[in-house]
Enzyme design. Structure first.
Site, PDB file in Angstrom:
ATOM      1  N   ASP A 480       0.694  -1.170   0.329  1.00 48.85           N
ATOM      2  CA  ASP A 480      -0.136  -0.130  -0.146  1.00 48.85           C
ATOM      3  C   ASP A 480       0.597   1.067   0.297  1.00 48.85           C
ATOM      4  O   ASP A 480       1.645   1.101   0.190  1.00 48.85           O
ATOM      5  CB  ASP A 480      -0.502  -0.212   1.656  1.00 48.85           C
ATOM      6  CG  ASP A 480      -2.081   0.609   1.166  1.00 48.85           C
ATOM      7  OD1 ASP A 480      -1.954   2.027   0.498  1.00 48.85           O
ATOM      8  OD2 ASP A 480      -2.864   0.680   1.836  1.00 48.85           O
ATOM      9  N   ASN A 482      -0.427   5.301   1.291  1.00 47.03           N
ATOM     10  CA  ASN A 482      -1.240   6.262   1.363  1.00 47.03           C
ATOM     11  C   ASN A 482      -0.953   7.454   0.892  1.00 47.03           C
ATOM     12  O   ASN A 482      -1.865   7.914   2.232  1.00 47.03           O
ATOM     13  CB  ASN A 482      -1.918   5.478   2.499  1.00 47.03           C
ATOM     14  CG  ASN A 482      -2.634   3.872   2.849  1.00 47.03           C
ATOM     15  OD1 ASN A 482      -3.719   4.193   1.768  1.00 47.03           O
ATOM     16  ND2 ASN A 482      -2.359   3.532   3.462  1.00 47.03           N
ATOM     17  N   ASP A 550     -10.811   2.047  -3.956  1.00 52.67           N
ATOM     18  CA  ASP A 550     -11.336   1.039  -2.001  1.00 52.67           C
ATOM     19  C   ASP A 550     -12.754   2.001  -2.239  1.00 52.67           C
ATOM     20  O   ASP A 550     -13.912   1.153  -1.100  1.00 52.67           O
ATOM     21  CB  ASP A 550     -11.003   2.736  -1.016  1.00 52.67           C
ATOM     22  CG  ASP A 550      -9.500   2.698  -0.473  1.00 52.67           C
ATOM     23  OD1 ASP A 550      -9.092   1.268  -0.774  1.00 52.67           O
ATOM     24  OD2 ASP A 550      -8.842   3.482   0.174  1.00 52.67           O
TER      25      ASP A 550
HETATM   26  C1  DGJ Z   1      -5.701   1.953   2.134  1.00 54.34           C
HETATM   27  C2  DGJ Z   1      -6.250   0.841   1.188  1.00 54.34           C
HETATM   28  O1  DGJ Z   1      -6.585   1.309  -0.181  1.00 54.34           O
HETATM   29  C3  DGJ Z   1      -7.571  -0.117   1.926  1.00 54.34           C
HETATM   30  O2  DGJ Z   1      -7.583  -1.549   0.873  1.00 54.34           O
HETATM   31  C4  DGJ Z   1      -6.483  -0.064   3.367  1.00 54.34           C
HETATM   32  O3  DGJ Z   1      -5.561  -0.765   3.035  1.00 54.34           O
HETATM   33  C5  DGJ Z   1      -6.218   0.476   3.607  1.00 54.34           C
HETATM   34  N1  DGJ Z   1      -4.939   1.523   2.527  1.00 54.34           N
HETATM   35  C6  DGJ Z   1      -5.280   0.251   4.760  1.00 54.34           C
HETATM   36  O4  DGJ Z   1      -4.551   1.460   5.795  1.00 54.34           O
END
Ligand code: DGJ
Length: 746
Positions: A480, A482, A550
């Site tokens: 991931d 983020n 998501d």
């Molecule tokens: C973003 C991802 O897209 C989600 O599926 C999940 O793994 C979260 N991060 C977890 O922090």
């Protein structure tokens, strides 16, 4: 496939399937774009560069060289020497002067395709002699001492043309690359449309069409990743081009960082397409003897609309980009605990989910965020990759062994590129985060980005991930990412090289994933970035599947998956059934529809299966059976778009047909029910018109209806009937209803 050099005419002809790409040398010096389209096979086509028209070429009319440069259809445009449209290349020398003019010097035609060092790139395939060819055109700016090699590759089984460029400093002084894009294509086009993919978090890659207009239209990212908002893709479409008809020229960037994709309509009714690393925040120092290689661009021409364009991209990526051993393998059906528990889980809860999942036929448990450090909310511990034994007593190996004892595989989540301000790692090494000295770095999701331009940081990150993988039987990693970048500064790169950080970061990510897939060749790697913010061809080189978004709501997914499937094979799209009301939009859709929509991707679950009703659990079992039956077709077949909910606001429909046309699967989603409505006529695509097809409606509901004679199961139609006449699909009661129909050639 072929590459020919016509010395007398000064032309290079590349043929790839039905397409032909022609490059010309004008005035003995200038590399120009002649043609990209359906094969014409005429050696006189050099005149399409218009160099015989006013204002002639510089050797005949030096006083109007500027007019020549500003109209010439360049293959790799340069800045500062008369071409005022946007350029691929701008170079500053040590004295601070800018400008570059490239003159053609020579060519090579190679068997196969060279690798691009450190970069993801399409390839011929191991030991496949004759599978591909490459044309290299050497050009030089003598004043700068810069050699530029333009590279074009074609494959025997593809219509795509792949481009990149290598820039070598052959002089004695440093050069500063202020722009180093990958490709330019100047085409005649007075009117048409521009197609791009745009979105946001949880609504990635929606298709956007707009008229081409005078001036510059672009999509781009300088977020440090390809991003949710824009996608490194553009296409220009001729007048009246659509799903199955008309001409389309597309470019797609094999890269996972900052990009620009631009269409510039000029004063002379031509359009310049440009693609490459975004010049904003970019500057690369090229010391004497050093080389800079640009990432590659895939160029596709289709004379049968977007449908054929998609199939060219899909086949290219399956045949020449994705390296994973899982490419042609059935992927395990997974259940991920993110939407089931978020951070609130422990070994017992995970095993409870796993036990129920196993009973229903699910094959792998994936433990998402929250298993390490002290991470119980999304505010800390990134960088501290030690198992939280309070949640997971006995550690990872105990949990993984228990899951395996159930007969399931075990997978795990990482976010390796990040560090939380609240972490042991950040307290020990604050300089490892990307930031600007003296400025409080901007937090995003309470985290910073690690400086992957530093080899010691790459090593630390690698060992953190690899150490965990060595410690337990782990078959799958969800990688991931983020947050996007801010405060782009490195404590390690010197003053001159700060402009290299964005690109060096991406190269660091590639190095990490290269090392990982080498050490763990059987690992199933799924990339992810806050959903689908790094769904790009670069990441596909390392992982055969990428989490699409998501947003797992079945209706929202229709547009997201349509936009994604425009370029990517269905086998690459991470798609899961999740609980309702949906956690992102609050919508309630039938369990069956969620299954049908997720079946167009890698398929899995993102919910607490222990909380499902008995009827839903029964449907899970049915979906598991469907997946096993249809996954090879979905993974390997040809994709056809029948209808788009984004366009008609009523229904969506797509179809996959096996390469030998023996079977096909159509998925129809009636998004909104309509009153006083009987049936909808859907015309299928890609079947053998002469063959007879046996229809079967899929699912237990359909079986029940079949016994009452209410479904289409058992009916037989000719391919021509289904494609030209159409199939009448009865209205279903209620919103968000769906049907899957399978066709078998008799
Ligand atoms: C973003 C991802 O897209 C989600 O599926 C999940 O793994 C979260 N991060 C977890 O922090």
């Amino acid at each position: 496939m072929g590459i020919g050099y016509l010395e007398k005419e000064g032309l290079f002809r590349l043929t790839a399937g039905d397409a032909e790409y022609v490059i010309g040398i004008a005035d003995g010096k200038y590399v120009g774009h002649v043609y990209f389209g359906r094969q014409i096979g005429d050696n006189r086509c050099g005149c399409l560069m218009r160099t015989e028209e006013a204002p002639f070429v510089p050797s005949k009319n030096l006083r109007e060289k500027c007019s020549f440069a500003d109209a010439f259809p360049a293959e790799y445009s340069t800045w500062g020497v008369g071409d005022y449209r946007d350029s691929c290349l701008n170079v500053r020398n040590e004295e601070g002067f800018r400008g570059c003019e490239l003159h053609y010097e020579g060519c090579r035609i190679l068997e196969g395709k060279p690798e691009l060092p450190g970069l993801p790139a399409t390839f011929c395939g191991e030991g496949e002699k004759g599978a591909g060819m490459t044309l290299e055109l050497d050009c030089r700016d003598k004043v700068l001492g810069l050699k530029v090699t333009l590279r074009y590759s074609v494959f025997a089984d593809s219509e795509a043309v792949i481009r990149s460029a290598s820039l070598v400093n052959e002089g004695e002084k440093s050069l500063y690359l202020e722009r180093a894009l990958s490709a330019c294509m100047d085409m005649d086009m007075e009117e048409g449309e521009l197609l791009t993919l745009a979105g946001s978090w949880a609504r990635e890659r929606h298709m956007v069409r707009r008229p081409l207009a005078f001036g510059k239209q672009l999509v781009s990212s300088f977020r440090g990743e390809s991003g949710h908002q824009d996608h490194p893709f553009l296409a220009v479409m001729g007048r009246n081009a659509g799903q199955d008809q008309g001409e389309v020229w597309a470019m797609h960037f094999v890269y996972s960082g900052n990009f620009v994709a631009e269409a510039e309509v000029s004063q002379f009714g031509s359009v310049r397409l440009l693609m490459g690393i975004h010049p904003e925040g970019f500057e690369w120092v090229l010391k004497p003897g050093e080389t800079f290689v640009t990432p590659e661009v895939v160029c596709v021409y289709s004379d049968e609309g977007l449908g054929k364009m998609s199939r060219i991209f899909h086949d290219l990526y399956r045949g020449h980009l994705i390296r994973s051993p899982y490419l042609h393998r059935k992927r395990p059906i997974l259940i991920n605990n993110w939407e089931a528990t978020y951070f609130d889980f422990d070994t017992e809860k995970l095993l409870e989910i796993a036990r129920e999942a196993k009973q229903r036929g699910i094959e792998m448990l994936v433990m998402d965020d929250g298993w390490f450090g002290d991470r119980n909310i999304d505010e800390g511990s990134l960088g501290d990759w030690e198992v939280n034994e309070k949640k997971l007593p006995g550690g990872l190996s105990y949990l993984a062994e228990q899951v395996r004892a159930l007969g399931m595989e075990f997978g795990i989540w990482f976010e390796p590129e990040m560090v939380s301000p609240d972490s042991k790692l950040y307290r020990a090494r604050p300089d490892w985060a990307i930031q600007i000295p003296g400025r409080e770095p901007v937090q995003s999701r309470a985290q910073y980005v690690l400086d992957l331009s530093r080899p010691e940081v790459v090593d630390y990150v690698y060992e953190s991930v690899a150490g965990i993988l060595r410690s337990a039987p782990i078959s799958y990693v969800k990688w991931d990412m983020n947050r996007q970048m801010t405060d782009v500064g490195s404590a390690c790169l010197g003053r001159e090289r700060q402009g290299e950080l964005f690109h060096r970061y991406v190269m660091g990510v590639y190095e990490l994933q290269e090392r990982l897939t080498r050490e763990f060749p059987e690992l199933l790697l799924e990339n992810c970035a806050s959903g689908g913010a790094r769904f790009d061809p670069g990441m596909l080189y390392y992982s055969p599947q990428i989490w699409c978004s998501d947003d797992t709501d079945a209706v929202e997914r229709l547009a997201i998956q349509e936009g994604t499937a425009l370029l990517y094979p269905l086998s690459t799209m991470g798609a899961h059934v999740s609980a309702c009301p949906n956690h992102i939009v609050g919508r309630v859709t039938p369990f069956r529809t969620r299954g049908h929509v997720a079946m167009a991707g890698t398929f899995g679950y993102e919910l607490d299966i222990t909380k499902l009703t008995e009827e839903e659990k029964r449907q899970v079992e049915e979906q598991v059976k469907m997946y096993h039956r249809f996954q090879p077709l979905v993974r390997e077949g040809d994709y056809y778009r029948i209808a788009s909910w984004g366009e008609n606001h009523k229904y969506d429909c797509w179809q996959v047909v096996s390469k030998d046309k023996r079977e096909a699967l159509m998925t129809y989603v009636q998004v909104l029910a309509e009153p006083n409505w009987h049936s909808r006529k859907l015309r299928l695509k890609g079947l053998d018109p002469e063959a007879e097809y046996w229809l079967e409606e899929i699912g237990p509901e359909a079986d029940r209806q079949a016994r009452e004679g209410k479904t289409m199961t058992g009916k037989v139609y000719k391919g021509a009937f289904l494609m030209y006449g159409g199939l009448l699909v009865p209205r279903m009661e209620g919103d968000f209803m769906s049907k899957m129909i399978h066709f078998t050639r008799m």
